[in-house]
Motif scaffolding. Structure first.
Motif, PDB file in Angstrom:
ATOM      1  N   HIS A   1       5.889  -7.291  -4.217  1.00  0.00           N
ATOM      2  CA  HIS A   1       5.569  -7.429  -2.799  1.00  0.00           C
ATOM      3  C   HIS A   1       6.870  -7.512  -2.014  1.00  0.00           C
ATOM      4  CE1 HIS A   1       3.006  -9.686   0.456  1.00  0.00           C
ATOM      5  NE2 HIS A   1       3.349  -8.471   0.824  1.00  0.00           N
ATOM      6  N   CYS A   2       7.084  -6.553  -1.127  1.00  0.00           N
ATOM      7  CA  CYS A   2       8.295  -6.471  -0.304  1.00  0.00           C
ATOM      8  C   CYS A   2       7.923  -6.790   1.139  1.00  0.00           C
ATOM      9  CB  CYS A   2       8.906  -5.081  -0.398  1.00  0.00           C
ATOM     10  SG  CYS A   2       9.373  -4.586  -2.069  1.00  0.00           S
ATOM     11  N   ILE A   3       8.582  -7.800   1.713  1.00  0.00           N
ATOM     12  CA  ILE A   3       8.285  -8.254   3.069  1.00  0.00           C
ATOM     13  C   ILE A   3       9.523  -8.050   3.932  1.00  0.00           C
ATOM     14  CG2 ILE A   3       7.595 -10.218   4.483  1.00  0.00           C
ATOM     15  CD1 ILE A   3       6.248 -11.408   1.998  1.00  0.00           C
ATOM     16  N   VAL A   4       9.372  -7.281   5.001  1.00  0.00           N
ATOM     17  CA  VAL A   4      10.476  -6.951   5.908  1.00  0.00           C
ATOM     18  C   VAL A   4      10.301  -7.748   7.191  1.00  0.00           C
ATOM     19  CG1 VAL A   4      11.555  -5.125   7.276  1.00  0.00           C
ATOM     20  CG2 VAL A   4      10.760  -4.647   4.933  1.00  0.00           C
TER      21      VAL A   4
ATOM     22  N   PHE B   1       4.177   4.329   0.362  1.00  0.00           N
ATOM     23  CA  PHE B   1       3.559   3.609  -0.744  1.00  0.00           C
ATOM     24  C   PHE B   1       2.134   3.207  -0.395  1.00  0.00           C
ATOM     25  CE2 PHE B   1       8.100   2.152  -1.678  1.00  0.00           C
ATOM     26  CZ  PHE B   1       8.286   3.119  -2.649  1.00  0.00           C
ATOM     27  N   ASP B   2       1.211   3.537  -1.267  1.00  0.00           N
ATOM     28  CA  ASP B   2      -0.169   3.094  -1.145  1.00  0.00           C
ATOM     29  C   ASP B   2      -0.230   1.681  -1.724  1.00  0.00           C
ATOM     30  OD1 ASP B   2      -2.865   2.458  -1.693  1.00  0.00           O
ATOM     31  OD2 ASP B   2      -3.412   4.580  -1.817  1.00  0.00           O
ATOM     32  N   SER B   3      -0.329   0.697  -0.845  1.00  0.00           N
ATOM     33  CA  SER B   3      -0.221  -0.689  -1.295  1.00  0.00           C
ATOM     34  C   SER B   3      -1.280  -1.074  -2.313  1.00  0.00           C
ATOM     35  CB  SER B   3      -0.272  -1.641  -0.101  1.00  0.00           C
ATOM     36  OG  SER B   3       0.974  -1.668   0.567  1.00  0.00           O
ATOM     37  N   GLU B   4      -2.469  -0.547  -2.188  1.00  0.00           N
ATOM     38  CA  GLU B   4      -3.504  -0.899  -3.163  1.00  0.00           C
ATOM     39  C   GLU B   4      -3.149  -0.385  -4.555  1.00  0.00           C
ATOM     40  OE1 GLU B   4      -6.061  -2.965  -2.858  1.00  0.00           O
ATOM     41  OE2 GLU B   4      -5.187  -3.352  -0.887  1.00  0.00           O
ATOM     42  N   LYS B   5      -2.673   0.844  -4.626  1.00  0.00           N
ATOM     43  CA  LYS B   5      -2.281   1.412  -5.915  1.00  0.00           C
ATOM     44  C   LYS B   5      -1.005   0.779  -6.447  1.00  0.00           C
ATOM     45  CE  LYS B   5      -4.424   5.932  -5.102  1.00  0.00           C
ATOM     46  NZ  LYS B   5      -4.192   7.388  -4.939  1.00  0.00           N
TER      47      LYS B   5
END
Length: 304
Positions: free
Chosen positions: A164-167, A21-25
């Motif tokens: 927003h996914c935080i692992v 995943f391109d976080s900015e996009k």
């Protein structure tokens, strides 16, 4: 066997980023979607389980892990058949059972589970979360590095369609005496990523639950010590976290802290309660996050 069988396992969490995943996009909300959460593939635990406690591996023990490998393969097959496909499949820890020092079992389990996970349709990104068996009950630099070398970073974040996914590496909250510097780096990173409030929703994924039923319950093997628990739950809640997804318990459970829900998902492998091997399907809409646990045979072909 399907052609996907022949693809090598791909490490996808590198340098605190999730490569697919391109976080900015992906920071922009793009509409409703769903993902799949599982936990505790843990090949070998069924043969090690005495009913009350996990036994120690011995070199001459007649151990195999056919049960867990086939349970994981059955999940993969079901996910591959879904239309539309889930945005991602996340496994919340204990990807293997044997600890770092339990050889040759650990090496064999790493090889076998990665071969099965590589059967996942390449259009479904696989997110790996570390558990206590993956990095050790009392993790060291070398045990964490072994996990990283085989499955990717032990903590990272990414954006998926405006979420927003935080692992997290939850083992730092259970025992960090050997790696206090690494825990400190983890906390500095976490404080930084929690400051971003631009997402439609913020979700946390980890292995060990903060609690099983109520946020003020007593400490036991399956949860986190209460002072640490309350401190972290308040931090997450005040940062706008909506959901926390966990594993570890080998049963379905969960509860709430204020307006924030924590969900404990049963195992793909050995069950310690009445649940059957399965996964949780999570539907994300602009206003809500809904979820339901399905036994493998009951996983629907379409969840949207």
């Amino acid at each position: 066997m399907a052609e996907t069988n022949k693809r090598p396992f791909q490490i996808q969490a590198i340098n605190r980023r999730f490569v697919p995943f391109d976080s900015e996009k992906e920071k922009e909300w793009k509409g409703s979607f769903f993902f799949v959460q599982g936990a505790d593939c843990q090949p070998g635990l069924t043969y090690q389980w005495s009913g009350k406690i996990r036994k120690t591996y011995t070199p001459d023990a007649p151990i195999n892990w056919d049960v867990e490998i086939e349970a994981t393969r059955a999940i993969i097959k079901k996910l591959n058949e879904m239309e539309p496909k889930p945005k991602f499949f996340i496994v919340c820890g204990d990807i293997v059972d044997a600890y770092d020092f339990e050889e040759p079992f650990r090496t064999r389990q790493e090889k076998d589970i990665k071969e099965v996970l590589a059967e996942l349709d390449p259009s479904i990104p696989l997110v790996c979360v570390c558990g206590n068996h993956d990095v050790g009950d009392e993790p060291t630099r070398s045990s964490i590095q072994r996990y990283v070398d085989n499955f990717g970073d032990d903590y990272f974040d990414f954006y998926c369609s405006g979420v927003h996914c935080i692992v997290l590496n939850s083992q730092f909250y259970a025992h960090s005496a050997n790696v206090e510097d690494l825990k400190s780096q983890h906390e500095q990173w976490l404080d930084r990523v929690l400051k971003d409030h631009s997402a439609k929703h913020t979700i946390i994924f980890q292995h060990i639950p903060w609690f099983l039923r109520t946020y003020d319950e007593d400490k036991d093997y399956f949860n986190i010590e209460i002072n640490t628990r309350l401190q972290m739950l308040e931090k997450f809640h005040s940062s706008g976290v909506k959901k926390i997804f966990c594993g570890h318990y080998h049963r379905n459970a969960g509860g709430s802290y204020k307006s924030m829900e924590q969900i404990v998902t049963s195992a793909i492998g050995l069950q310690l309660g009445v649940d059957k091997s399965g996964v949780r399907l999570v539907r994300v809409t602009e206003d809500d996050i809904e979820h339901q646990y399905f036994a493998t045979d009951d996983i629907p072909a379409n969840f949207l």
